[in-house]
Design an enzyme around this catalytic site. Sequence first.
Site, PDB file in Angstrom:
ATOM      1  N   CYS A  16       0.852  -1.194   0.000  1.00  0.00           N
ATOM      2  CA  CYS A  16       0.000   0.000   0.000  1.00  0.00           C
ATOM      3  C   CYS A  16       0.882   1.237   0.000  1.00  0.00           C
ATOM      4  O   CYS A  16       2.115   1.149   0.036  1.00  0.00           O
ATOM      5  CB  CYS A  16      -0.946   0.013   1.195  1.00  0.00           C
ATOM      6  SG  CYS A  16      -0.122   0.297   2.776  1.00  0.00           S
ATOM      7  N   CYS A  19       3.631   1.705   2.622  1.00  0.00           N
ATOM      8  CA  CYS A  19       4.914   1.058   2.328  1.00  0.00           C
ATOM      9  C   CYS A  19       5.800   2.018   1.534  1.00  0.00           C
ATOM     10  O   CYS A  19       6.999   2.151   1.807  1.00  0.00           O
ATOM     11  CB  CYS A  19       4.702  -0.221   1.529  1.00  0.00           C
ATOM     12  SG  CYS A  19       3.720  -1.481   2.367  1.00  0.00           S
ATOM     13  N   ASP A 493       4.653  32.103 -29.244  1.00  0.00           N
ATOM     14  CA  ASP A 493       5.660  32.769 -30.065  1.00  0.00           C
ATOM     15  C   ASP A 493       5.221  32.690 -31.530  1.00  0.00           C
ATOM     16  O   ASP A 493       4.554  31.729 -31.929  1.00  0.00           O
ATOM     17  CB  ASP A 493       7.009  32.082 -29.876  1.00  0.00           C
ATOM     18  CG  ASP A 493       8.094  32.711 -30.730  1.00  0.00           C
ATOM     19  OD1 ASP A 493       8.283  33.922 -30.626  1.00  0.00           O
ATOM     20  OD2 ASP A 493       8.716  31.971 -31.516  1.00  0.00           O
ATOM     21  N   ASP A 706       9.722  27.571 -29.740  1.00  0.00           N
ATOM     22  CA  ASP A 706      10.569  26.528 -30.330  1.00  0.00           C
ATOM     23  C   ASP A 706      12.028  26.902 -30.423  1.00  0.00           C
ATOM     24  O   ASP A 706      12.860  26.060 -30.740  1.00  0.00           O
ATOM     25  CB  ASP A 706      10.065  26.178 -31.740  1.00  0.00           C
ATOM     26  CG  ASP A 706      10.498  27.218 -32.758  1.00  0.00           C
ATOM     27  OD1 ASP A 706      10.480  28.422 -32.429  1.00  0.00           O
ATOM     28  OD2 ASP A 706      10.871  26.826 -33.876  1.00  0.00           O
ATOM     29  N   ASP A 710      13.456  31.455 -26.948  1.00  0.00           N
ATOM     30  CA  ASP A 710      12.226  31.222 -26.197  1.00  0.00           C
ATOM     31  C   ASP A 710      12.493  30.559 -24.850  1.00  0.00           C
ATOM     32  O   ASP A 710      11.594  30.497 -24.006  1.00  0.00           O
ATOM     33  CB  ASP A 710      11.266  30.328 -26.996  1.00  0.00           C
ATOM     34  CG  ASP A 710      10.809  30.987 -28.290  1.00  0.00           C
ATOM     35  OD1 ASP A 710      10.656  32.217 -28.299  1.00  0.00           O
ATOM     36  OD2 ASP A 710      10.610  30.272 -29.283  1.00  0.00           O
TER      37      ASP A 710
END
Length: 863
Positions: A16, A19, A493, A706, A710
């Site tokens: 569980c 643990c 952008d 990209d 940026d």
Amino acid sequence: MNQIKNSVMPLTGLSCTNCANAIETNLRKVPGVKEANVDFASETLNITFDSSLLGDFQIIEAVRHIGYDVALGKVELPVSGMRDTADALALEKLLSKQNGVVVAVVGYGSDHVILEFIPGMTSLSELAAVIRKAGFDLVQEGESDLEEDMEAEVRAVGLKKQKNLLITGLVFTIPLICFSMARDFKLVGFHNDLYAMLLAATVVQFVVGWQFYVGTFKSLRLGGANMDVLIMMGSSVAYFSSLCVTFGIIESPNVYFETGAAIITLIRLGKYLETKARGKTSDALKALMGLRAKTAIVVKDGKECETNIELVEVGDTIIVRPGEKVPVDGIISEGRSAFEESMITGESMPVSKGPGDQVIGATINREGMIRFEATRVGKNSTLSQIVKMVRTAQGSKAPIQKLTDQIGRYFVPIIIGIALFTFLAWIYVAQADWTVAMINAIAVLVIACPCAIGLATPTAIMVGTSKGAENGILFKNSEVLERAGKIHVVVLDKTGTITIGEPMVTDIIPFGNYTVDEVISIAASAESGSEHPLGSAIVKAAKEKKLELSGPLQFRAFGGFGIRASVGEHIVTIGNLRMMANEEIPTEEFQPEIIRLQTDGKTAVLVAVRPANDNGQSQVIGIIAVADTLKPGAKEAISELQRLGLDLVMITGDNWLSAQAIAKQVGITRVFAEVSPGEKADEIRKIQEEGSLGNYSHPVVAMVGDGINDAPALAQADVGIAIGTGTDIAMAAAGITLISGDLSGVGRAISLSRGTSQTIVQNLIWALFYNVALIPIAAYGLLSPMFAAGAMAFSSIFVVTNSLRLRAYKVQSFKPKKSIMRQTLDLVPRIIAPVIVLAILIIGPMLLMPAGNMEIKGPIQVI
């Protein structure tokens, strides 16, 4: 000097979330460990540590000391080429240094290598490649075919063990329950039948249920309490009290052997079904790992030879024929074909590529034969990076998961207290028999097992990240996956994101007796000596028209103005209005066309000619408009974002006219133009702090870009989204990467995040319903322990299967018409039916029991 290293290790023995919390807490105390996170759903440990102080082996030993284990792959490989013991020692030392290798033993006399390694951190093929590069060889050919998923093998062994225990439990429990009920109805019975019931219950309690005792010992030794404690207490109370009755230690006409056995068997059934279902949560990731080609056709010394994929090196020339998989990443040098990239990028249509274009490993060549040069192999390939990124995201913890972990630390002790209170209240307040109080206390213990709460978040995260990878959407971690669904503002952008990022010829306007082809042919011939982007665009346009070009005899460039060149028998002048003014070429009559083009955001290039033997004035023969055009589907993608209810902003370093023209084409009304790279991050910060867009005091802002410029803005934004066709720097700074470079992926990523968040909330609501709402019902005596065990097992199965529904999720941009609560309530019919069936099967026989017997046994009393 600190040498920070990150490892992801598969764990075994977890029952569980408590643990998982115990492992995290104790590992963080180990000197050199910086961070440790355990994902209960995937049973993986994501640990960051100082490798100068610790190694993988020490971490594994620490995990074992806590009471759990790491799934290790073990393999023995026959090796040839060792000349003496020095070779064996050198190879052993080399293999021991490899990432993920725990034990490496090389025997010179036996010519064998024995390896223990951590699956996921390394693989058999990678280790085979290390052996070959060291100058040795493996005796077997095609060891790629022998490579197995060691972690999956360990999990399969564990699942088989669970299945065997479940069968054993069912074989003894079902007859025990049937006999016990028939005995209560006075239908069966024989001398010393209690001893027969004791024998069956003992097998279930200490064979089928032994793991719960082991888990309890581990948990209590570490000063915590997990679900094993609740199950062990509930079943043990029923078993040992019945044992005392059987041997005459306690005076009572009743035994509850079937209750303890039913609790253990039902919990075991639930864990088995849950484990099988959890295995499906990572099916998409396993499918990605299975995409890799096993061999490649490499050209060496002018000859083609088939080579194992692990032996391909950067710079190798590889041939791929129609229908074959691309083995590694590379750049096409010869040939043209269409490639099916849906398995990597999520795009359904084949992509046409030719010389200079990049190809991605594991994609399929559909048409012609190509040759390409390998650029990324092994762990550096796109596919390997995708798998690594998805694994990392699945191993991280979402903020909401950290909250449930905190709840789990205190949940079990509180439940034990409630069970004790229930027992005492029934005895001293309700003045009931101790057996009734015991049964009700057991029901409280069993119904409150927190497995479902612990599974609610990680199972949804696992399926969500895998589903994203299927569609070319990579989430850096689960925190980003959760936060993306809360985005209010998306800043895009312009160059390379909304537009292609390369200038293209959009308009050719001829004057006089010249045609379109003549204008572009003359201009391209002159510009063929230029390296300027506008000149390259003009040359490209002429080549696409398949026009014959002649190189310039004389060429001169005027920076910021244009060029002058001698082409054939003409002097050609190409440039802007200032260039024409400097050359004293009249342009007044062309002003309306120039203004119109500039208003549309296009750059107007004028073309003028005069005979080479004439020193007279040049005449304008045409205008060529060049612009950075929209990406295919950009307008539709932005419309989808608007339908998602998002506020959109376009940001660019270009001039206002160009920016406004592009924004108008795609339907964006808010524009930040002439913004430097550093200022982009400042603009993002202003939106975050001022909340100038929409009705948000502190909006969640996403930045989509990209390029290298940026990266600061991507890092500043709450969620950075990098276009996969961009730079590695941009992708490193972003939280989400869109592999295909398609802008529609932004909406799909947000949509998937919302769907995953909805699933998490649904899971938590129903998990809390089972684990919390039913506690007072159990305490009041309206829930038998067997029904409680069945309901608890069902709650875990429901949470996992509800998460698996994400596998069929349509990753598309849409605005949910229903609230999360409404969608959650829609799941009610899926819950009610199995609950009613389970109730009838377990409680029904009790309700049919004669009144005289009913008051003797069970939490429901009829007087």
